[in-house]
Scaffold this active site. Structure first.
Site, PDB file in Angstrom:
ATOM      1  N   GLY A  71     -15.902   1.611  -4.821  1.00  9.07           N
ATOM      2  CA  GLY A  71     -14.752   2.347  -5.364  1.00  9.07           C
ATOM      3  C   GLY A  71     -15.074   3.746  -5.845  1.00  9.07           C
ATOM      4  O   GLY A  71     -14.301   4.352  -6.577  1.00  9.07           O
ATOM      5  N   GLY A  72     -16.232   4.266  -5.451  1.00  6.46           N
ATOM      6  CA  GLY A  72     -16.523   5.654  -5.793  1.00  6.46           C
ATOM      7  C   GLY A  72     -17.408   5.829  -7.010  1.00  6.46           C
ATOM      8  O   GLY A  72     -18.087   6.845  -7.149  1.00  6.46           O
ATOM      9  N   TYR A  80       0.841  -1.202   0.000  1.00  7.27           N
ATOM     10  CA  TYR A  80       0.000   0.000   0.000  1.00  7.27           C
ATOM     11  C   TYR A  80       0.880   1.257   0.000  1.00  7.27           C
ATOM     12  O   TYR A  80       1.882   1.336   0.723  1.00  7.27           O
ATOM     13  CB  TYR A  80      -0.951   0.013   1.193  1.00  7.27           C
ATOM     14  CG  TYR A  80      -2.112  -0.959   1.100  1.00  7.27           C
ATOM     15  CD1 TYR A  80      -2.417  -1.626  -0.100  1.00  7.27           C
ATOM     16  CD2 TYR A  80      -2.915  -1.229   2.208  1.00  7.27           C
ATOM     17  CE1 TYR A  80      -3.486  -2.513  -0.168  1.00  7.27           C
ATOM     18  CE2 TYR A  80      -3.993  -2.115   2.139  1.00  7.27           C
ATOM     19  CZ  TYR A  80      -4.266  -2.753   0.947  1.00  7.27           C
ATOM     20  OH  TYR A  80      -5.329  -3.635   0.883  1.00  7.27           O
TER      21      TYR A  80
END
Lengths: 300, 300, 300
Positions: free
Chosen positions: A214-215, A53
């Site tokens: 995810g938007g 990440y």
């Protein structure tokens, strides 16, 4: 907050805080500590990471913050992942994007994570992706060594399908305690292909990544996103939700598989909104209205 | 007629009579009784229903007929289903089309079926469709209670794939004895996706709904329907069948999975024609000619 | 050469020589013997046949050669297959292309193979294709009889998916020791659909047919073939391989499933090239570069 028992000696909070964008938040160490403490106050004790990440920066950022208040470590469960190799300026020795689930790589990845976090154990380590070149004997050896050394307490996988779970489990002498999968009203793949059923069959409470799709559900102009957004808006009104994000969390939490949503926001208001979803309920009519709105066709 | 043993204490006739269009036949109660008796004479002792057939009217129609000759009840096996919620003027409380496999819904649905049939037990209750929101613990509790109360003697499912069977079975303490699936020379989905293999692996003799392909084979102008109809016609001539319906039944009955076709006609001649198919046989050449004609490409 | 243990009493050479085009090679019996002896010298002791290869002529051709040096029989493992019925001038009684996995057909096919080979046992008999009309009880009886009679020592399948393996195994009282599947850098189907994982789960070392992708990789002008060929060429240079065939073998041999490539060339130089691939190794970077080049998209 309700807790989900993943193993005899491991429970996680019903909602997990995900740190895959931690490096994008541009928080000072003090601000990260504050966010952690606010989560803990809400009952969110489980924090989700992966070695990769932020191009290998999120674990160290979290560790630097934790170093300011090391006593917080014992109040949380740390989840991290390994098995993906990314090209990165932080890993100049990496020459290509590929998977590596060899024993050597898993052990080295965990050492890196431990050092980055400044801790001497990981609560839950996940294989990040099914690896078409995985040697399950090596994974089994790595897991056994890490468990015996006390460096990793529990193990799981992420994005695995049934055949991958069955195969890996047949070689392990430790239990897999979760499968972290993409799951949201916007992404039904793991429902349609049976992965969620398999999690229930195996008594693996799944963690859901991208629980808000995810938007896209908020912003996309696609026919499907607009259709689902409209339905979620309508249901939000019906159940008194503050926004469609709450409806999406409630939709996931309504599932009997004991889905554990990973909330990836760095804003405490968004996290509180997710927590508030725990108090909302959907009728079966509403759950299926969202489901069929997402897939674009009625149930038979 | 040959009987198929589904469980130690349950056998069904090789051919089942299906009542999903009973309300369309516009039969008097006396005519329904006559049809039942004619089936029984042919050896067809198993009758297939669902709560929702005819928008919730078929079970009561059957029950009204049975009330004229209640002694027939003991000579038959009654199959019915639950789990789908339909909007209907006969169920004004229903607000949308969805699934409900909660314990409360299953128990209530069975009570309705028992009352409609005027009987105190169902021989075989099926979950009508795999429910993406199914809580298998609730199904298990409902089945256990219904069995203990003697209200339902055996349990099964319909339209389930392998992952759904595996998941549900892992929670039940009663056995699933059949999976009622769509299967015909015109619909090979459950062969191609492995469901029929799974039925054989689990020793679940499958019931086949739409064994004649829902009528398309007889009337559709699609290339595929015409191609299959032509092949069936040719084979009918070769084996001395009365029509392509007999060839389709024979094709199903030839399968080692012990397929139980559900004949849904209200006309006794059509039912007799199905029964006569039991005396026909296909060579492997003919079986595969029909199979490849349906799928539109040769076997490898 | 490394040997793969398929069962307690059966090992095969890591590379198998495949005879499906034996009849095309136009070799004299003496030349076939020479080729066999050259293979044995290389450590290739396992020879793969099927009743139908060369329209039923390859087994007799091999048998005629073997008759010149019968002592070779004990130095090799003979693999053959049954279950496909082909129209052929050599089988005038066959009326159509179909499958037949009945007990009678399996027994008769094995008798034919034994007679054609001039041997009194087959080391490994495979069901050639999953048969949608397979009666697993008949297969089980045939296998049992053949094993008891000493005519076939071990059993396996070819081109089976998980549901077909699970189903058949549930009826057998002998073990399945391999699944011969299509597998190459050009054909990833059995990786993508989980079949290779299932082989690992079941500890079935898979044999790989068409390990070079059936020739397309060398000659096709398709975008995909050109892309993969370019990658293989590049990697060949990196690892010092003699050609892209060696890279493809090495790619297969690198997999932890213990893949056993079937080399189908009649030219000893090509066979030697395959054997030389055993000494080459790929980095994970290179393995995944080939994998993603073949599938045309990156791993997630």
């Amino acid at each position: 907050m309700n807790r989900i028992q993943l193993a005899e000696e491991l429970s996680v909070s019903q909602i997990v805080h995900g740190h895959w964008r931690l490096s994008d938040w541009n928080y000072s160490n003090e601000e990260v500590v504050e966010l952690i403490e606010q989560c803990l106050e809400l009952g969110i004790t489980t924090f989700d990471h992966a070695d990769i990440y932020g191009s290998y920066t999120c674990e160290p950022l979290f560790g630097q913050a934790l170093a300011l208040k090391p006593e917080l470590r014992e109040r949380m469960e740390l989840v991290t992942k390994c098995g993906i190799v990314l090209e990165s300026e932080n890993r100049p020795e990496h020459q290509s994007h590929h998977y590596d689930t060899s024993k050597a790589h898993i052990l080295k990845s965990v050492e890196n994570s431990l050092q980055a976090f400044g801790t001497d154990y990981i609560d839950l380590l996940l294989i990040h992706r099914p690896d078409p070149l995985m040697d399950p004997r090596e994974v089994a050896e790595a897991f056994r060594e890490l468990k015996d050394a006390g460096k990793v307490r529990h193990f799981g996988v992420s994005n695995f399908k049934k055949h991958q779970l069955d195969m890996l489990e047949s070689y392990l002498d430790v239990e897999l305690v979760t499968n972290q999968i993409e799951l949201s009203p916007y992404n039904l793949e793991n429902i349609h292909d049976g992965t969620l059923d398999t999690c229930m069959e195996k008594r693996l409470a799944p963690m859901a990544w991208s629980p808000l799709g995810g938007g896209d559900v908020f912003t996309s102009d696609s026919e499907r996103a607009i259709r689902l957004r409209t339905t979620l808006d309508k249901v939000a009104g019906e159940i008194g939700a503050d926004g469609i994000d709450q409806v999406m969390y409630t939709w996931l939490l309504a599932h009997p598989a004991k889905v554990i949503p990973i909330v990836g926001s760095g804003k405490i208001e968004r996290i509180k909104s997710a927590v508030a979803a725990l108090d909302l309920t959907l009728s079966k009519d509403q759950w299926f209205e969202i489901y069929t709105s997402s897939q674009g066709y009625d149930i038979p």
